[in-house]
Design an enzyme around this catalytic site. Structure first.
Site, short mmCIF file in Angstrom:
data_model
loop_
_atom_site.label_atom_id
_atom_site.label_comp_id
_atom_site.label_asym_id
_atom_site.label_seq_id
_atom_site.Cartn_x
_atom_site.Cartn_y
_atom_site.Cartn_z
CG ASP A 1 33.70 39.45 -18.76
OD1 ASP A 1 34.50 39.02 -17.73
OD2 ASP A 1 33.33 39.02 -19.74
CG ASP B 1 39.00 37.61 -21.37
OD1 ASP B 1 39.65 38.78 -21.48
OD2 ASP B 1 39.19 36.82 -20.66
#
Length: 160
Positions: free
Chosen positions: A11, A13
């Protein structure tokens, strides 16, 4: 380490960098003096400190990598991957809003790597829960990606 993943997916963020690209910083981004990366207001933005070493370690092991993000700020996220020098490590990049399972189905389709051969790092419990249902080994990232978390993830994958 004998049994390595066919694909490691990150991922973005709060996994590779300590902010939400669609709310906490202001795109477009640019390179500042001394190689720093700045947002539109001239504020510096950074990766978590151990991210470059994590990516280099996986590359050294010959493990392909990808990114999967649900952000709506697709251009800004893509720009940061380039400016931070992360994009060159990634075989695939899936950045668009919606459920993470859509990203993983696309990754599986594009790479041919079965879900059971994937390792995923994400800071959100709901994503870890959803993607683990596909058979992917998932690791929750509580405070940014680190070497220790990578080791833990590779060990968890080898045991799976």
């Amino acid at each position: 380490m004998c049994h390595l993943p066919g694909l490691v997916v990150f991922d973005l963020d709060y996994t590779l960098w300590p902010f939400w690209v669609d709310t906490h910083v202001d795109p477009p981004f640019q390179r500042g003096r001394a190689g720093s990366v700045l947002d539109a207001r001239g504020r510096p933005v950074r990766l978590y400190p151990e991210v470059p070493a994590v990516l280099e370690r996986l590359q050294g092991l010959g493990v392909p990598m990808a990114a999967a993000s649900r952000t709506g700020e697709t251009h800004g996220a893509t720009q940061l991957l380039e400016l931070f020098g992360v994009r060159r490590f990634l075989r695939r990049v899936e950045i668009y809003p919606g459920g993470k399972s859509a990203h993983f189905h696309r990754l599986q389709q594009d790479t041919g790597v079965p879900f059971a051969q994937m390792l995923f790092f994400d800071d959100e419990e709901r994503n870890v829960r959803d993607i683990s249902k596909l058979g992917v080994t998932c690791i929750l990232v509580p405070d940014g990606m680190t070497q220790a978390l990578l080791t833990w993830g590779l060990e968890a994958f080898a045991r799976s």
